[in-house]
Design an enzyme around this catalytic site. Sequence first.
Site, short mmCIF file in Angstrom:
data_model
loop_
_atom_site.label_atom_id
_atom_site.label_comp_id
_atom_site.label_asym_id
_atom_site.label_seq_id
_atom_site.Cartn_x
_atom_site.Cartn_y
_atom_site.Cartn_z
N LEU B 279 1.10 -1.25 -0.06
CA LEU B 279 -0.05 0.17 0.18
C LEU B 279 0.75 1.39 -0.13
CD1 LEU B 279 -2.81 -0.72 2.33
CD2 LEU B 279 -2.90 -0.12 -0.06
N ARG B 280 1.97 1.00 0.16
CA ARG B 280 2.97 2.29 0.61
C ARG B 280 2.74 3.10 -0.34
NH1 ARG B 280 7.46 2.51 4.47
NH2 ARG B 280 7.11 -0.12 4.44
N GLY B 281 3.10 2.44 -1.77
CA GLY B 281 3.03 3.28 -3.09
C GLY B 281 1.86 4.01 -3.41
#
Lengths: 625, 351
Positions: B279-281
């Site tokens: 999810l970081r992106g």
Amino acid sequence: MSSPRPDLPTSLSALSALLLAVDARGLGGAVLDHPVHEQARLYGSLVRAWLPRGAPMRRVPSSVTADRLYGGVDLAATLSAGKIVAEKGVLAGADGGVVVVPMAERLNVSARTAVCEVLDYGEVTVQREGIADRHASRVCALLLDESVDDELVHPALKDRLAFTVRFDGRASEELEWMADESEAHHFETLVRDARHRLSQVSVDEQWAEALCQTADAFGVDSVRATLFALRCARAHAALEGRLMVTEADAEKAAALVLAPRATRLPPPPPPEEEPGEEQQPQDQADQNDPEPPPPPPEPPAETPESEQTPDTDDDGAQNTPDSGELLRDAVQAALPPGLLAQLLQHNTAGSMQGRVGEETPNLLRGRPRGARSGVPRGGARLHLLETLRAAAPWQRVRNNAPVMAPALGAATTSARPRVTVRREDFRIRRFIEKTGTTVIFVVDASGSSALYRLAEAKGAVELLLAETYARRDRVSLIAFRGQGTELLLPPTRALARAKKVLAALPGGGGTPLSHAIDAALEQALGTRRAGSAPLVVIMTDGRANIARDGTPGRKQAELDALTAGARFASQHIPAMFVDTSPRGEVVARRVAESMKARYILLPAADAKALGGLVKTAMQMAEGGG
Amino acid sequence: MRPVYPFSAIVGQEEMKLALLLVAIDPSIGGVMVFGDRGTGKSTAVRALAGLLPQMKVVQGCKYGCDPAASTQRCDECAKRYADGGHPRAVFAPVPVVDLPLGATEDRVVGALDLERALTTGEKAFEPGLLARAHRGFLYVDEVNLLEDHLVDLLLDAAATGENVVEREGVSVRHPSRFVLVGSGNPEEGELRPQLLDRFGLAVDVRTPKVIAMRIDVIKRRDAFDRDPEAFLAHWQKADNKIRRSIEKGRARLDELAVPDEILERAAELCAALGTDGLRGELTLLRTTRALAAFEGADTVTLEHLRRIAPLALRHRLRRNVLDDAGSTTRVERAVAELWDTPSADVVAAP
């Protein structure tokens, strides 16, 4: 062209010493290209002598420890004072003077970055062992490039120094002349006056522009280089007693700063030249100068995107329409002979950048990693600071008397605070022996292999590379085809480079498998000597057809490969043999067995199967490491 | 104090400047990794940023620079002071921009027992390290790809938890340490550990300016700065002030800017198309897009903002694709084009 002062040296190398003394901070220093000891010493002592009086000169050996470089704890003073007393490092100690780095190609990473910081900011930042400090360190750095083969002085360092000095006969003569006692006063005065004049020397914009254009024409990308050239022109003008930079200054600057950095020759000019005034006697004796009489070339299509105004007709300097053009000759004339030939051959940038020396261990062996309690003997070194830290909380109890009010202390004779250190406080330095794994890829680039999936083999290698770099392993790359093997990449951690080299690998030629195994063995043993665990990955279709003596022929080639394999096996080096042929070759399997290597058939190029391959390799690396 | 080259006087390098400004507006974007050639002003830009940032409020006398407004992120001392019903004064302080030199030792990074006080007064005091100094500011590591692994571990740890926990030689300290990590380096000289790369919110490439006119500008300005820093600074002060104000305004606007659902979907779509993990992106993409809109004073976050930000936020998150040799920037741009450049084509193609 205004004729130079007769009392200045004519060789660029000798001149550079004077210029450094005029603007040491602005020019950073010089790389001395393979100097004889006396030459380097002479050059350094001249620069120092011309710097303001009392300038220090310090040597930074490539084995310098971080605490000596940055500064650290002054052991004696700390113990007697009972509190940390910092001691300046070499870089801070050289403030206002000269730093000499012999064998600059061997300089370790942290030393290198420290020198870079000093050159950029004139300061050294200390964040070590309880000391947080910042010291002025305005130095002129002289890096002695004594590299052989592919170990080079790091480009980041070179980029921060204006000059590269080569000592030819004339340079040495002139340096001797300048060092003569009878000349000492003359040059000292000359430099001092120039230094005073420096801040008043103005540069017409046209010369800044001309230097930029010249840099561009010769493929000098670094902006620092151009800035150095500008400062050099200014220092030269000051030296010549001028308050304004002229063509002669810009020319010298281009020759001194830009020429050694050239990576290409300017595009050939449209043929429209009269053989006008010939070039002056050149600086270097280019015995093999394949260059036609230098026609002043056209500037590379100057796009009219900028409304720069170089045409403000100046009265001072003789204004030629294109000043860049003039400088170009100066650069061309100053190109070192070897470089010129090289440039003509390639005429492209790129392959110019060589390999950078591997990192050497920082302190004694391995990387320092804190301390642990223990007694300093048997080679273990005391970590003074940590020992003091361990002892510190107990001082009050141990001394059995609070260290307190100065009024009390003044009365006693032993006012000196003392630290009681007991055996259990001892802390010794810990080092991480960085063994790690070095994966040696041996890739078959022969014709037969190219036929079968060289591209896929490359893909597999790339996957493995990605994995190895995640594990911080080193990789090394050997290719074999035709008559022999080629070390494409010595052990490195730079994946980007490995990728590039691999992508450029062409295919074709015979399969000298025995050579490949020999080369792998040699590299693996070298790796082992360097303290790292080798893992060999051979990728080939196994169709050996070049014998050890270089003659073609399948039978002998296979026999030789098996012999080489047995020799390899005797050294107990973990190895993986990846068969890239479509269905697996009997010979490949036998050679793999002879090497005691794990035999794997390169799976069809689907990511999952390749992933399995990668996993196996990594397990082997763990086991071998 | 050495004079610092003004931010606004940096020629070109728009992507790097933008990235730094965006993380200054919203530090939760994460850090900035600057890849690039030598002599392109990487360090200059980071140091210039320090001169540009608006001051921040800190609890007076707090050695960790605690934020009076952040009730959940206080050091032990401040937590105690507030719990006891105290109302410590708040004062303004400059945002720290701290250099972590490669030669730093562990004790200076995390902090250690204050030896001097221990020896002279027998007091176990903690001497804060760089992680404490960088709290609420920037931590800059030049050539971060060459940083020793054990120091990288310390950074990762602090970056993940937002605090620094020290357990050594009898001191036991925990203090908040939230910083924007800015790294620079040349990948040719050694790769960055993937775990660390992943920590960076944005990645930018800097290149030597190819246009000669720009290079001329670079050296003219640099030369002018070297010759008379004060005059140069005075000349650029106005421009710097202007940027400072837009940072302030951007920060103020950040909370009011909602990201429309459509943009959320588009961001998810892009991440899926590029196969970025986790999810970081996506989160970075959204925050950065919003920061950009805030910085530019837009009323709403648009697809155009997202587009411009995509390469910065995603280029370092792509999986290596063996069969695709295109650079990661190209891959992001290609995905963007494939996804969003053909709305009309869809219509036309339909019979």
